[in-house]
Design a protein around this motif. Structure first.
Motif, short mmCIF file in Angstrom:
data_model
loop_
_atom_site.label_atom_id
_atom_site.label_comp_id
_atom_site.label_asym_id
_atom_site.label_seq_id
_atom_site.Cartn_x
_atom_site.Cartn_y
_atom_site.Cartn_z
N ALA A 100 0.82 -1.21 0.00
CA ALA A 100 0.00 0.00 0.00
C ALA A 100 0.86 1.26 0.00
CB ALA A 100 -0.94 -0.01 1.20
N MET A 101 1.99 1.20 0.68
CA MET A 101 2.85 2.38 0.74
C MET A 101 3.61 2.61 -0.55
SD MET A 101 4.54 1.92 4.54
CE MET A 101 3.53 1.34 5.91
N THR A 102 4.05 1.55 -1.20
CA THR A 102 4.90 1.70 -2.39
C THR A 102 4.10 1.71 -3.69
OG1 THR A 102 5.28 -0.68 -2.40
CG2 THR A 102 6.91 0.67 -1.27
N ILE A 103 3.32 0.68 -3.93
CA ILE A 103 2.58 0.57 -5.19
C ILE A 103 1.41 1.55 -5.24
CG2 ILE A 103 1.35 -0.98 -6.74
CD1 ILE A 103 4.33 -1.61 -6.32
N LEU A 104 0.66 1.66 -4.14
CA LEU A 104 -0.50 2.56 -4.13
C LEU A 104 -0.13 3.98 -3.73
CD1 LEU A 104 -3.22 0.24 -2.50
CD2 LEU A 104 -2.66 0.55 -4.93
N GLY A 105 1.05 4.17 -3.18
CA GLY A 105 1.51 5.51 -2.83
C GLY A 105 0.85 6.13 -1.62
N LEU A 106 0.41 5.31 -0.68
CA LEU A 106 -0.28 5.81 0.51
C LEU A 106 0.73 6.02 1.65
CD1 LEU A 106 -3.43 3.48 0.48
CD2 LEU A 106 -3.11 5.71 -0.64
N PRO A 107 0.50 7.02 2.51
CA PRO A 107 1.43 7.28 3.62
C PRO A 107 1.30 6.25 4.73
CG PRO A 107 -0.43 8.78 3.75
CD PRO A 107 -0.61 8.02 2.47
N ALA A 108 2.41 5.95 5.39
CA ALA A 108 2.42 4.97 6.48
C ALA A 108 1.46 5.36 7.59
CB ALA A 108 3.83 4.82 7.04
N TYR A 109 1.28 6.65 7.80
CA TYR A 109 0.43 7.12 8.89
C TYR A 109 -1.03 6.73 8.70
CZ TYR A 109 4.64 9.93 9.44
OH TYR A 109 5.95 10.32 9.57
N THR A 110 -1.45 6.49 7.47
CA THR A 110 -2.84 6.09 7.23
C THR A 110 -2.96 4.60 6.93
OG1 THR A 110 -2.68 6.60 4.86
CG2 THR A 110 -3.42 8.36 6.30
N VAL A 111 -1.90 3.98 6.46
CA VAL A 111 -1.92 2.56 6.15
C VAL A 111 -1.84 1.72 7.42
CG1 VAL A 111 -0.59 0.67 5.11
CG2 VAL A 111 -0.96 2.81 3.84
N ALA A 112 -1.10 2.19 8.39
CA ALA A 112 -0.78 1.38 9.58
C ALA A 112 -2.03 0.87 10.30
CB ALA A 112 0.09 2.20 10.53
N GLY A 113 -2.94 1.76 10.63
CA GLY A 113 -4.13 1.35 11.37
C GLY A 113 -4.99 0.37 10.60
N ALA A 114 -5.19 0.65 9.30
CA ALA A 114 -6.02 -0.21 8.47
C ALA A 114 -5.39 -1.59 8.30
CB ALA A 114 -6.25 0.44 7.10
N ALA A 115 -4.08 -1.64 8.09
CA ALA A 115 -3.38 -2.92 7.93
C ALA A 115 -3.47 -3.74 9.21
CB ALA A 115 -1.93 -2.68 7.55
N LEU A 116 -3.34 -3.08 10.36
CA LEU A 116 -3.44 -3.80 11.63
C LEU A 116 -4.84 -4.33 11.88
CD1 LEU A 116 -1.29 -1.59 14.04
CD2 LEU A 116 -0.79 -3.92 13.28
N LEU A 117 -5.86 -3.53 11.54
CA LEU A 117 -7.23 -4.00 11.73
C LEU A 117 -7.53 -5.19 10.82
CD1 LEU A 117 -9.90 -3.68 13.17
CD2 LEU A 117 -10.60 -2.00 11.44
N GLY A 118 -7.07 -5.12 9.58
CA GLY A 118 -7.23 -6.26 8.68
C GLY A 118 -6.51 -7.49 9.21
N THR A 119 -5.34 -7.29 9.80
CA THR A 119 -4.59 -8.38 10.41
C THR A 119 -5.37 -9.01 11.55
OG1 THR A 119 -2.43 -7.46 9.84
CG2 THR A 119 -2.51 -8.93 11.74
N LEU A 120 -6.03 -8.19 12.35
CA LEU A 120 -6.81 -8.70 13.47
C LEU A 120 -7.95 -9.59 13.00
CD1 LEU A 120 -7.56 -8.74 16.47
CD2 LEU A 120 -8.83 -6.60 16.11
N VAL A 121 -8.71 -9.11 12.01
CA VAL A 121 -9.86 -9.88 11.50
C VAL A 121 -9.40 -11.21 10.90
CG1 VAL A 121 -11.69 -9.90 9.76
CG2 VAL A 121 -11.25 -7.82 11.09
N THR A 122 -8.38 -11.18 10.08
CA THR A 122 -7.93 -12.40 9.42
C THR A 122 -7.24 -13.37 10.39
OG1 THR A 122 -5.92 -11.24 8.73
CG2 THR A 122 -7.72 -11.34 7.15
#
Length: 285
Positions: free
Chosen positions: A196-218
């Motif tokens: 998400a940070m490299t290919i999609l160009g999103l900042p770590a500050y916004t990716v971090a929470g979403a990635a962690l929540l997805g990790t929790l669910v899965t």
């Protein structure tokens, strides 16, 4: 203390202490730290049976809410990213669980796989650290706002800049990551965040929470899949790791907004590249 399922003997304070450090380093980049904890269990504790995978997922389930809660409180959570990751990863987690239990019981082959995943992550993170766009710090009080989500595009604003991407791209990658995560014992954020940070160009500050929540669910789903398939985790060991990780993930999320993205990615990149090389070279030499 003796853990019967894993056969591990270690001081009771060691698992939470290690997990705290791992989560503190990993959470700022949107990674639970499970991919760093697995080499510790395999190499230091000697836990190499397939049960190490669901045990790693227990660590995720207990530890991740600390970081997720802090990101939500600070309004740095992009909810559409989290749900796309979760929905895309779930079927992959199931397939990966089957592969791990039926085709990768031998720890030698598992270590090769672990090494390749770590190398991929490390190279990606190191490459990010060289890019000028990740050098800046986030402004004090910056929050996610203006989120617009549809089947074609997800868009939002953060720290005065607009970001957008196609959700189907993230969903497709999440499916592949889910398979890898099911085999490896991670929720998927360890690979989703760099993508998400490299290919999609999103900042770590916004990716971090979403990635962690997805990790929790899965991770919750992964534990359930392993239970149905007969892969019993070491619950006491997993819970001890989780308790330490819970404190570490909260502190890591709190620390993130004071760190430049370049530093976040550089530290993780060096660490995971070194671990990946170690596992691959152990098999080749």
């Amino acid at each position: 203390m003796h853990f019967s399922v894993s056969g591990v003997d270690c001081p009771i304070w060691l698992p939470p202490a290690v997990a705290f450090i791992v989560a503190l380093l990993a959470t700022p980049a949107g990674v639970s730290g499970a991919f760093l904890l697995l080499p510790f269990q395999m190499s230091v504790l000697g836990f190499v049976s397939p049960s190490v995978t669901p045990t790693n997922l227990i660590y995720n389930v207990v530890s991740v809410p600390g970081g997720v809660g802090k990101y939500i409180k600070d309004r740095r959570m992009v909810w559409p990213i989290a749900w796309v990751v979760a929905v895309g990863t779930l079927p992959g987690i199931f397939l990966g669980s089957i592969v791990r239990l039926r085709y990768l019981p031998d720890p030698r082959y598992c270590k090769v796989f672990v090494g390749c995943v770590l190398l991929y992550l490390g190279v990606r993170l190191l490459n990010d650290a060289r890019h000028p766009r990740v050098a800046a710090r986030v402004s004090e009080g910056a929050v996610v706002k203006g989120v617009v989500a549809s089947a074609r595009r997800i868009a939002f604003e953060f720290d005065g800049r607009a970001y957008s991407f196609k959700p189907r791209t993230l969903a497709a990658v999440s499916l592949v990551v889910g398979v890898i995560g099911g085999i490896y014992g991670i929720g998927g954020g360890a690979m989703i965040a760099p993508f998400a940070m490299t290919i999609l160009g999103l900042p770590a500050y916004t990716v971090a929470g979403a990635a962690l929540l997805g990790t929790l669910v899965t991770s919750v789903a992964g534990i359930a899949f392993f239970g149905v398939l007969g892969g019993a985790p070491d619950w006491p060991l997993g819970l001890l790791f989780g308790v330490g990780g819970l404190a570490g993930s909260y502190c890591g999320a709190r620390l993130q907004k004071h760190m430049p993205e370049r530093l976040i990615r550089l530290l993780l990149g060096v660490l995971v590249t070194g671990l990946g090389l170690k596992y691959v070279l152990q098999i080749l030499v």
